[in-house]
Write a protein that holds these residues in place. Structure first.
Motif, PDB file in Angstrom:
ATOM      1  N   ARG A   1       0.818  -1.210   0.000  1.00 54.39           N
ATOM      2  CA  ARG A   1       0.000   0.000   0.000  1.00 54.39           C
ATOM      3  C   ARG A   1       0.856   1.267   0.000  1.00 54.39           C
TER       4      ARG A   1
ATOM      5  N   HIS B   1      -7.889   6.242   1.465  1.00 46.91           N
ATOM      6  CA  HIS B   1      -8.388   5.986   2.804  1.00 46.91           C
ATOM      7  C   HIS B   1      -9.922   5.890   2.760  1.00 46.91           C
TER       8      HIS B   1
ATOM      9  N   HIS C   1      -7.526   8.970  -3.310  1.00 48.14           N
ATOM     10  CA  HIS C   1      -6.550   9.669  -4.153  1.00 48.14           C
ATOM     11  C   HIS C   1      -6.862   9.255  -5.587  1.00 48.14           C
TER      12      HIS C   1
ATOM     13  N   GLU D   1      -6.812  15.815   2.524  1.00 45.73           N
ATOM     14  CA  GLU D   1      -5.725  15.797   3.502  1.00 45.73           C
ATOM     15  C   GLU D   1      -4.453  16.494   3.022  1.00 45.73           C
ATOM     16  N   HIS D   2      -4.227  16.636   1.741  1.00 43.13           N
ATOM     17  CA  HIS D   2      -2.951  17.201   1.280  1.00 43.13           C
ATOM     18  C   HIS D   2      -2.917  18.717   1.324  1.00 43.13           C
TER      19      HIS D   2
HETATM   20 ZN    ZN Z   1      -3.256   9.695   1.617  1.00 43.22          ZN
END
Ligand code: ZN
Ligand code: FAD
Ligand code: MLT
Length: 457
Positions: free
Chosen positions: A323, A373, A380, A412-413
């Motif tokens: 992963r 996730h 993503h 999240e980024h």
């Molecule tokens: Zn991620």
């Protein structure tokens, strides 16, 4: 200017030669390469404060940088040759670990993995975990409100920061390094800085919340037919394993194929177009039996098509490597365009189908690399494209589908320098105006990471 900086941090604290600055000038994916005026490397908070005072007086733009693993090109300067990079790497002391109070105080430049290890040595768990943990720094993790692999159970970085020390644009040091679980005395101002991507202040230290370290960890890889089956599996696992689930990651067949191609790692399960990596942990006995029972049920009900449970820590690490290598494999595979999106969990299958249809219709030759996730509704939706692809048009194509499902263009980024136009497009109006007001209030001369997250006007 350089002489003033040297007077604060000494000659070794100011880099000016192009070859010394090269690693600070470009992001890890080499999507953006800027031209720093110099790189500043302070050793402590007082030096950060003194440097900021100089920059504030002179109107010099400052780009904070941690481990430079960010996915949104937020830590690199522009090409003007006028912005200075402020690297926090030398501020790398773990100041205290308190196993009873369950806190860890670290300076901004501490590598996330070192903080995790320090917590483990004290018998505690720092649950923030991501594939870049060997390089990402606490300051960067806080400044991006990092997510990662354990958000499902433990939340984003925001949920794990108890105290913060920041240096404001004018050099003022604000010390909020409290170790309290409960603190309602006035505004919780630290939340403003968490996730602000270097635009509101410099994070110089943080107190992080630790958790009890579970005695048993069970890791399992399952094959499923499609994302809808993965969500049926999530529901079943939540019913059977409750809040022992740390991670529920969804990985496409394409993602594993490129990991095998570039790293020679092969998934030990077969039969599905998609895969789920599940991790559960607990201190009480019986977890493994519970996971085995839940897996057997998933196979019997044909929700999962195949599955393995790691027999040892080494096997668990092998499953995780499959992963965690996806991003690196993507980089090796070609030009990737990232979409770090979230939608309400039940909408994931529809989002994935619609986004795939929209992208393949508009961008012939595009190859989809979706993974992420899923337990948090965060995928993503990365696309490997042909050299002539208009990335902005591709972003808009994907993000229109995301927003139609009530989703977010960054789970999240963050926005960094990469999604500024997209944020302006989708969050225009009072939300962006409020953000601009906050930024102007904290940084009236606009010296902190200009051009990132949002434009000035
Ligand atoms: Zn991620
Ligand atoms: P940097 O990249 O140096 O900086 C990121 C941003 O924070 C920039 O805007 C910078 O200006 C600002 N900043 C940095 N330090 C400070 C400071 N001290 N004060 C103020 N501003 C600061 N992220 C996730 O959320 N989840 C994941 O699962 C995940 N997986 C990843 C996997 C890989 C292989 C890689 C390479 C990255 C991954 N990331 C992930 C992205 C990245 O690791 C995180 O965003 C991390 O938090 C960035 O930390 P950093 O120290 O490298 O920050
Ligand atoms: C990850 O979860 O591995 C990264 O955040 C995803 C990415 O590389 O886009």
């Amino acid at each position: 200017m350089i002489e003033e900086f040297r007077a604060v941090v000494g000659p070794a604290g100011v880099l000016t030669e192009a070859e010394d600055m090269a690693g600070y000038a470009t992001d890890w994916r080499h999507t953006v390469t800027g031209a720093p005026a110099c790189v500043l490397r302070p050793r402590n908070t007082a030096e950060v404060s003194a440097l900021l005072k100089i920059c504030h007086e002179r109107g010099i733009a400052v780009v904070p940088q941690g481990g430079n693993t960010g996915m949104a090109a937020g830590a690199v300067p522009d090409g003007s040759g006028r912005q200075v990079v402020l690297s926090l790497s030398r501020m790398n002391a773990i100041r205290a670990v308190d196993p009873l109070g369950m806190t860890l105080e670290a300076e901004a430049g501490v590598i996330l993995k070192s903080a995790q290890d320090a917590a483990a040595e004290a018998g505690r768990l720092l649950p923030i975990s991501l594939a870049a943990e060997g390089s990402a720094q606490i300051g960067g993790v806080v400044a991006t409100n990092a997510g990662g692999l354990n958000v499902l159970r433990y939340g984003m970085a925001r949920q794990l920061v108890l105290g913060l020390e920041v240096v404001l644009a004018d050099g003022t040091v604000v010390d909020g390094l409290r170790r309290l679980r409960k603190d309602n005395a006035g505004y919780d101002w630290k939340q403003l800085f968490i996730g602000s991507e270097g635009t509101l202040g410099i994070v110089t230290a943080a107190v992080l919340r630790l958790l009890p370290r579970p005695k048993h960890v069970v890791t399992s890889l399952l094959a499923v037919a499609d994302p809808a089956a993965a969500l049926r599996l999530l529901k079943l696992m939540q019913e059977e394993l409750g809040d022992t689930i740390n991670a529920f990651e969804l990985i496409s067949g394409f993602s594993f194929a490129i990991v095998e191609k570039h790293f020679g790692l092969k998934a030990p399960v077969a039969g599905g177009g998609w895969f789920v990596l599940l991790e559960a942990s607990a201190s009480l006995e019986g977890l493994r039996d519970a996971v085995e029972g839940a897996l057997a049920q998933a196979l019997e009900e044909e929700i999962a098509l195949d599955g393995v449970i790691a027999e040892s820590q080494a096997q668990a690490a092998q499953l995780w490597a499959l992963r965690e290598r996806v991003s690196e494999a993507e980089l090796k595979e070609g030009r990737g365009v990232k979409h770090d999106v979230s939608v309400p969990i039940p909408a994931l299958p529809a989002f994935l189908a619609e986004a795939e249809a929209a992208v393949t219709a508009a961008f012939p030759g595009a190859r989809l690399n979706p993974f992420g996730h899923a337990g948090d509704g965060n995928i993503h939706f990365n696309v490997i494209v042909t050299p002539d692809t208009d990335a902005a048009r591709l972003n808009r194509t994907v993000h229109d589908v995301v927003v139609a499902h009530g989703g977010s263009i960054s789970a999240e980024h963050g926005i960094g320098g990469y999604r500024v136009a997209e944020l302006a497009h989708y969050r225009a109006g009072t939300e962006l105006e409020l953000a601009r007001r906050i930024r102007l209030c904290l940084d009236p001369k606009a010296i902190l990471n200009p051009g990132k997250v949002m434009t000035a006007g």
